[in-house]
Design an enzyme around this catalytic site. Sequence first.
Site, PDB file in Angstrom:
ATOM      1  CE  LYS A 115     -12.065  -2.679  14.525  1.00 44.24           C
ATOM      2  NZ  LYS A 115     -12.392  -3.715  13.533  1.00 44.24           N
ATOM      3  CE  LYS A 215      -4.613  -0.240  12.582  1.00 44.63           C
ATOM      4  NZ  LYS A 215      -5.202  -1.390  12.030  1.00 44.63           N
ATOM      5  CE  LYS A 218      -9.681   0.405   4.708  1.00 48.10           C
ATOM      6  NZ  LYS A 218     -10.103  -0.882   5.189  1.00 48.10           N
TER       7      LYS A 218
HETATM    8  P1  TYM Z   1      -7.935  -4.093   7.011  1.00 48.55           P
HETATM    9  O1  TYM Z   1      -9.053  -3.868   6.075  1.00 48.55           O
HETATM   10  O2  TYM Z   1      -7.869  -3.251   8.245  1.00 48.55           O
HETATM   11  O3  TYM Z   1      -6.541  -3.895   6.287  1.00 48.55           O
HETATM   12  C1  TYM Z   1      -6.216  -4.558   5.073  1.00 48.55           C
HETATM   13  C2  TYM Z   1      -4.727  -4.881   5.053  1.00 48.55           C
HETATM   14  O4  TYM Z   1      -3.960  -3.683   5.250  1.00 48.55           O
HETATM   15  C3  TYM Z   1      -3.039  -3.864   6.324  1.00 48.55           C
HETATM   16  N1  TYM Z   1      -2.901  -2.568   7.026  1.00 48.55           N
HETATM   17  C4  TYM Z   1      -1.740  -1.932   7.209  1.00 48.55           C
HETATM   18  N2  TYM Z   1      -0.471  -2.237   6.840  1.00 48.55           N
HETATM   19  C5  TYM Z   1       0.507  -1.338   7.160  1.00 48.55           C
HETATM   20  N3  TYM Z   1       0.284  -0.178   7.828  1.00 48.55           N
HETATM   21  C6  TYM Z   1      -0.960   0.164   8.223  1.00 48.55           C
HETATM   22  N4  TYM Z   1      -1.167   1.307   8.852  1.00 48.55           N
HETATM   23  C7  TYM Z   1      -2.045  -0.730   7.912  1.00 48.55           C
HETATM   24  N5  TYM Z   1      -3.381  -0.703   8.132  1.00 48.55           N
HETATM   25  C8  TYM Z   1      -3.870  -1.841   7.592  1.00 48.55           C
HETATM   26  C9  TYM Z   1      -3.686  -4.913   7.206  1.00 48.55           C
HETATM   27  O5  TYM Z   1      -2.729  -5.565   8.014  1.00 48.55           O
HETATM   28  C10 TYM Z   1      -4.307  -5.831   6.189  1.00 48.55           C
HETATM   29  O6  TYM Z   1      -3.367  -6.747   5.694  1.00 48.55           O
HETATM   30  N6  TYM Z   1      -9.008  -8.157   9.630  1.00 48.55           N
HETATM   31  C11 TYM Z   1      -8.525  -7.702   8.357  1.00 48.55           C
HETATM   32  C12 TYM Z   1      -9.349  -8.155   7.175  1.00 48.55           C
HETATM   33  C13 TYM Z   1      -9.510  -9.640   7.053  1.00 48.55           C
HETATM   34  C14 TYM Z   1      -8.513 -10.546   6.654  1.00 48.55           C
HETATM   35  C15 TYM Z   1      -9.161 -11.819   6.598  1.00 48.55           C
HETATM   36  C16 TYM Z   1      -7.151 -10.412   6.331  1.00 48.55           C
HETATM   37  C17 TYM Z   1     -10.672 -10.321   7.228  1.00 48.55           C
HETATM   38  N7  TYM Z   1     -10.467 -11.651   6.940  1.00 48.55           N
HETATM   39  C18 TYM Z   1      -8.443 -12.950   6.215  1.00 48.55           C
HETATM   40  C19 TYM Z   1      -6.460 -11.556   5.955  1.00 48.55           C
HETATM   41  C20 TYM Z   1      -7.097 -12.818   5.904  1.00 48.55           C
HETATM   42  C21 TYM Z   1      -8.554  -6.194   8.360  1.00 48.55           C
HETATM   43  O7  TYM Z   1      -9.273  -5.570   9.100  1.00 48.55           O
HETATM   44  O8  TYM Z   1      -7.820  -5.639   7.391  1.00 48.55           O
END
Ligand code: TYM
Length: 352
Positions: A115, A215, A218
Amino acid sequence: MSVQKPVILTCAQPTGVLTLGNYLGAVKNWATLLDDNTCYFGVVDMHAITVKYTPADLRKNTLSCVAQYIACGLDPERSNIFIQSHIIGHTELAWLLSCITPIGDLQRMTQFKEKAAKLGFKVSEEQTSIANQGARQGSSLNAGLLMYPVLMAADILLYNADSVPVGNDQKQHLELCRDLAQRFNHSYSDTFTIPEPFIPKTGARIMSLQDPQRKMSKSDANQNATLHILDKPDLLRKKIMSSVTDSGNEIVAREDKAGVSNLLQIHTAISGTSTADLEASFIGKGYGDLKKEVADVVIAALEPVQARYNELIQDKSYLESVLKAGATEAQKRAYKTLGKVYRKTGFVERPR
Ligand code: TYM
């Protein structure tokens, strides 16, 4: 005596419509955990403000994310769905944890470096300094971005979660969370459960359709690279049909065939058909056939999700009732942990 179910906590950022990666790597699997666990599913709006954003969009996306969760199968009757900013304790615990977090550990986080790089900053190899090229371009690197994994650790530890189902990209953040929990327990006596990451066997890393080395995300500038769960069927098909493969014609999952492997992975994660069976079924066929079949499978999987979403998003009062119930349960558990943590760290109890 009632047997306590394991506690699951996981979250997603409301930074836009969930992607197929979010769905296959995360939310679809969360829905399989409802019966055997006590589940807390957060929408982490506070994480979403670590990057540039528009307040009106955040508000809209947060409620939309709740509707998407439910549409993807997170039944509010069997889980607690909540918005992070509704619960007292996430930022409080994040502050306490920040006081036991080495800055170097945060600067080493891959997601932070990525980032920062997007904003024009480079974290040096020695991890000791951040070169400030970004300021010249009029952007700045905020402290929230660096603190992001500490807030995430607080999200998890506040609920004393046993297990955290996530995609592969969150593994490093989970490791930091476990380190912090261990460090806290060591300094102040046993307080936190050490959470286990729970990463699915297939779908844990869905790749970009345009650059299958990266990957699916969004925030990809090239929106043809990303399938959103609310994309109309025609658009889903168009994006999949124009996905990048390679110059060969063999349909096999192999390291040098990232695009084809990704399409096969998407198919398997939805249909449950093994890679070997898929490879066998595509012998003698071309990439166009593979893409067409993947498009059919994706569209069919998302059709009921989209139909349910379209109903839910009209029903604001239902969504609010879900959030009220979720917040009540989440807050109960959060207060319990926070009280314990405050006592252990030596804070004077507030006179009643
Ligand atoms: P975020 O919002 O980016 O993504 C949410 C979930 O989707 C999974 N993910 C993916 N899995 C497979 N292929 C992909 N291309 C892909 N992109 C995203 C992520 O691994 C995630 O499980 N930091 C976290 C949010 C968060 C969180 C937490 C997660 C904040 N606090 C506590 C678990 C526990 C995030 O940015 O997820």
